[in-house]
Structures are given as C-alpha cells and as structure tokens.
Design a protein around this motif. Structure first.
Motif: not given
Length: 393
Positions: A11-13, A18-21, A24-26, A31-32
């Motif tokens: 769990d990296r959230k 960068l990959k997870f957090d 929303e911005e990118r 939740d993708l």
C-alpha cells in the motif's frame, strides 16, 4: 519458489509516491489503478533498507565523504555484468539523469545549437532541451513489420546539420524496451564522431535485460564511441530506489571529462547525498540474487500480458520488451483517436497508463504499461480493460 516474494501488494497511498498520490492532479481520479510511473510496486530489497537503517541508528547527519568502497563497487558491477572496464577517473556522481541531461546541454550546447532525439522516446529527452531553449531535431525510429524498431540512419544523415551538437540515446530504449545491438551502436558512434556530435547514452535500464538479451554499453563498442560520449547509469530502476537519487556519469574521453567534471565540481553537483552511496553499495554488492528473481517475475508478467491480450483482446498488441518492466501496447487496431483511447483507459477501465503520444507523435495509438506489480494487479488491470472494450463494443 524463490527467496523473495513479489506477489504481495504494498500500500503506497499517502506515502508521497508520485505514482499514486498525484492521480487526482494528473488524471482527475484518485482511485485509478496506476501502472504508469517507471518505478516498481515491489518493496525495496531488505539488504538496502537494512544498510540505510544502520546509518540512521547513528543519529547525526552532517557533511560526509564518499565511502572508500563506493566507486570500486560500481566499477566491479559494470565489469561483471556488462564487460566494460571503467576506470576510476571516468566516473562521478550526478544528482539525477534528467538533471544530468540538462547539465550536459548547458555545458556543451550553445543556445543556437540543436539536440537530436529518436522518438518514440522518453519524453524528457524532448522537454529538457526545449526547456533550456535548444531546438530539438527528430530522427524517428523505423517501425518494422513485427512491431519492433530500428534506427533510421538514412534519415539521420538528412536531419543532422552543422548545428546539431548532441544526440540523446535511450539504451536500452524506453518505451520500446530495445537492447540495441553492437553493430547499430557502432554505426551510430561512427556517425556522431565524424560529425562532432556528443552522445548522451541513458543506460538506467541496463541491468534489466530480459530472457537471453544483453545490454551493450554504448561507450564500449568502439574507440569512436568512447571518444564522443557521456554515459548515465544508476541502480535506481533495478532496485527500486529512485527516490534516493543514486545516478552517475561515465566519461572516457579526457577532454569531454575535464569540461563536464570541472563544471560539476564548480557547482558542487558531483557530491552524493548521504544515503546514495550506502544504497548503491548495498545494491551492487548484495543484490544479484534479488535482481535475478525480480527479472524472472517480470518476464512472467510480460508473458501473462501477451497471452492475455492474444486470448481476450487481440486488438491490443503488446511489443515484447528485450529489457525493463515497461510494455509498449499497440492499440491502433481499436480504431480510436487520442481522446477516445484516453477515455477508454482512464474513464472506462479506470487505469492510469502513460499515453503513447507523450513519447512523440510516433506514439499515437500506443500506451505504455508498467508491469512491475504483483501479477494479481496486472490481471485486474487487464480484466478492467477487457470489460471496457467489450462494453464499448
């Protein structure tokens, strides 16, 4: 059954990953399922974490010097794995490979001079020169009937004028996963040496050749290659330590080396952070067993993706990479334009991949898939994509 477990999700959230957090911005949706940024969702191996923890136990983090075993360890790894005998004077720390590209541009390329890239290719190869106000010249790779790529030397002769001073080589290639053969590298070296063009060889994926493929360092293929090149490398992709910033530059030619290394020294950009040597030494002295098991797992994931697409969504053709954990997906048979393809992956399948056009217009109709995750995650991603395609049909 190997010693290491690559099947357990991590769990990296909320860790600043960068990959997870930044989903929303990118991508507009936090939740993708993220399979984009080129780092792995496998835990950094314990022998690296243990080495860092031992240093953390001495709770004073002042100015430090490089450990004596730092560069001998790197040099020995390169010799053992790639047959390239690097001399100690040739190598120095740099604070990141993309940063290194920017440094080379500012040291060697005047503002009225040009940089050659070979798309589809890692997008900072274009963005970094452009951001430094240098013109970018494109020499696209030739797509072969089987979906693989070759360098287009005929076109290179046409586009490389007297203002071209730098060519950035992706070796192994990102996103297509090519381990360039010796003859191609020799031919490129002869061309660039004859024209006075400096080559940056980005070899960050060099330790991730798959199956029976072999990475060949550009500077090792001929005297001309050694005389016109700067090689960048790092343990970061192989051992999943990109955040530690452990990159290095190798420059065999004394004139190029003096010019570049003196600039780095003057700006104190050749001094590693406290943890970079520690992580590098641990990786390159203890990491071979882990690396081998990781590569076998990646190979299994790639085979899974290829077999799954063939059986369930033949409109998507994965190109089998010769190196790395990135799979170049040819989605052109879906018949979708850019927005339609993005909508399919992001909104319908709820996946975050790298859009192929990011790597140049030659990547239109492609997506880049990072398969360095537990196989259950890869299966879920492909199931989502299959269902989205079926629903759209």
């Amino acid at each position: 059954m190997g010693k290491y477990n690559f099947d357990s999700p991590v769990d990296r959230k909320g860790t600043g990953a960068l990959k997870f957090d930044v989903l929303e911005e990118r991508y507009g949706d936090p939740d993708l399922l993220p399979l984009w940024v080129a780092d792995m969702d496998f835990e950094t191996p314990g022998f690296i974490t243990d080495a860092l923890r031992r240093r953390l136990d001495h709770s004073l983090f002042g100015y430090t010097v490089e450990p004596a075993e730092y560069w001998p360890t790197v040099i020995r790894w390169i010799a053992d794995h790639h047959g390239w005998e690097v001399e100690r004077d040739w190598i120095t720390y740099i604070p990141g490979i993309v940063k290194g590209i920017g440094m080379v541009i500012n040291v060697f390329v005047r503002e009225d001079e040009k940089v050659i890239i070979q798309p589809p290719v890692y997008h900072p190869f274009r963005l970094t020169p452009e951001g430094n106000r240098r013109e970018v010249v494109f020499n696209p790779l030739k797509e072969n009937p089987d979906g693989s790529y070759s360098m287009d030397f005929d076109n290179l002769e046409k586009v490389a004028d007297e203002k071209c001073r730098l060519l950035i080589l992706s070796n192994p290639h990102n996103p297509a996963g090519i381990t360039w053969d010796r003859e191609t590298l020799r031919r490129l070296a002869a061309f660039c040496h004859r024209r006075g063009i400096l080559v940056i060889s980005d070899e960050i994926h060099s330790d991730m050749a798959l199956w029976d493929n072999r990475h060949i360092p550009f500077a090792s293929v001929s005297p001309e290659a050694a005389a016109c090149s700067i090689t960048f490398g790092a343990p970061s992709k192989t051992f999943n330590i990109a955040g530690i910033v452990s990159s290095y530059a190798i420059v065999p030619d004394p004139q190029i080396r003096q010019r570049f290394f003196s600039w780095l020294t003057a700006n104190e950009l050749n001094e590693p952070t406290l943890f970079a040597p520690i992580a590098t030494i641990a990786a390159f002295s203890q990491g071979e067993e882990w690396r081998q098991e990781m590569l076998r797992y990646i190979e299994g994931n790639i085979d899974f993706v290829i077999d799954y697409c063939k059986a369930n969504m033949p409109q998507i053709r994965p190109l089998r990479p010769q190196a790395s954990f990135l799979v170049w997906l040819d989605c052109r048979s879906l018949g979708l334009d850019h927005d339609g393809l993005t909508d399919l992956f992001v909104r319908r399948a709820r996946l975050a991949l790298n859009d192929g056009e990011m790597f140049g217009r030659e990547g239109r109709g492609f997506m880049r898939l990072n398969v360095a995750s537990p196989r259950s995650v890869i299966r879920e991603a492909l199931d989502r994509l299959r269902n989205a395609i079926m629903e759209k049909a």
